[in-house]
Write an enzyme that holds these catalytic residues in place. Structure first.
Site, mmCIF file in Angstrom:
data_model
loop_
_atom_site.group_PDB
_atom_site.id
_atom_site.type_symbol
_atom_site.label_atom_id
_atom_site.label_comp_id
_atom_site.label_asym_id
_atom_site.label_seq_id
_atom_site.Cartn_x
_atom_site.Cartn_y
_atom_site.Cartn_z
ATOM 1 C CD GLU A 1 -1.677 -0.554 -3.842
ATOM 2 O OE1 GLU A 1 -1.490 0.296 -2.937
ATOM 3 O OE2 GLU A 1 -2.787 -1.007 -4.117
ATOM 4 C CG ASP B 1 -3.795 -7.294 -4.197
ATOM 5 O OD1 ASP B 1 -4.800 -8.037 -4.178
ATOM 6 O OD2 ASP B 1 -3.855 -6.060 -4.043
ATOM 7 C CG ASP C 1 -2.036 1.080 1.094
ATOM 8 O OD1 ASP C 1 -2.315 1.523 -0.035
ATOM 9 O OD2 ASP C 1 -2.582 1.485 2.141
#
Length: 306
Positions: free
Chosen positions: A95, A206, A65
């Site tokens: 990310e 992910d 993130d």
């Protein structure tokens, strides 16, 4: 001027885990640099326990993130602390942003080879422990259907004489992009099944997949979902859990198994098989800044060569 993030360790590391062979004590706990699982006999030779641990492959897959601007330096420090504590052979990250990779390289470049799947915006990446993994080649595979610039990072490596193909990706996000995700899953499965028979293939990332989407696509018979292979442990089911993870203030709470590991074992004569041993979720405690390392839990997994 490049921002400098000070080094600070996160608080105590906690995991929730499952294993195929539950034992008391250290066998179920990942080794760390602070508490390495190394034993020798009186002559200083490796013991059977050390040899067994040496033959295990350990892996972390984590959407970190990096797009969230809140407390980025503290969360990057927390990420490094987890990597140092668990000392995995392979790290698959999604990310990522450049400030994260710059910071991690300053701390971990002596121990890990870094492969970045991009330079701008956010991207995927790999870290390979230099003392355990030899990088042969790597490539980026673009997803032709992607609306969000997603791709597949592939690395050909050797682990203790065994050929591995490592893959990571960040599939299309959001419920509306289900068809694109299914196309991306099909591409990954095709790449996994087409690998040579003497190569073991590991994908982690992910996927943003919902269970019904996987059913629609179907997994090839030679590919297994590692979580399912370990008996579908409930404590490792939800890697995206906005009931428990409060980094993002979602009005509508949800739980999904977005972060998945897929394994295609080698099939050649005399080639060792990788067998999943254990899985744990990491990143479960808040850092001193009051946030978790990411809005996703990380997945830590170990494998044995049979």
């Amino acid at each position: 001027m490049e921002q400098v993030w000070a080094v600070e360790e996160s608080p105590g590391i906690k995991t929730t885990s499952c294993t195929t062979d539950r034992k008391e004590g250290g066998d179920n706990a990942p080794a760390s640099k602070e508490n390495p699982a190394v034993c020798t006999d009186d002559a200083g030779n490796p013991s059977e326990e050390e040899e067994e641990n040496t033959n295990k492959l350990s892996l972390i897959s984590w959407n970190v993130d990096g797009l969230d601007p809140e407390e980025q330096p503290a969360r990057a420090r927390g990420l490094c602390s987890y990597i140092i504590s668990h000392s995995p052979d392979v790290v698959l990250l999604q990310e990522l942003i450049q400030p994260y990779t710059r910071f991690m390289k300053k701390r971990l470049a002596d121990d890990y080879t870094f492969i970045e799947g991009g330079k701008e915006g956010y991207f995927v990446g790999m870290m390979l422990k230099k003392s355990r993994i030899t990088l042969l080649d790597s490539e980026m595979v673009e997803f032709p259907s992607s609306r969000q610039g997603r791709n597949l990072l592939v690395a050909q490596v050797v682990f203790r004489g065994q050929k591995l193909c490592l893959m990571t990706s960040h599939f299309e996000s959001c419920k509306a992009n289900a068809e694109n995700r299914k196309l991306q899953l099909r591409l990954v499965m095709k790449r996994m099944t087409k690998a040579p028979d003497d190569v073991t293939v590991l994908f982690g990332g992910d996927t943003n997949l919902r269970d019904a989407e996987v059913v629609d696509v179907g997994l090839p018979g030679c590919v297994c979902d590692v979580w399912e292979q370990l008996g579908e442990p409930e404590q490792c089911r939800y890697t995206w859990d906005t009931f428990a993870n409060t980094n993002l203030d979602h009005r509508h709470k949800s739980r999904f198994r977005f972060d998945r590991l897929y394994l295609r074992r080698a099939a050649g004569d005399g080639v060792p098989w990788l067998q999943p041993d254990s899985m744990a979720l990491i990143g479960l405690e808040k850092l001193r800044c009051g946030l978790y390392t990411s809005d996703h839990w990380g997945v830590y997994c170990t494998f044995s060569a049979l």
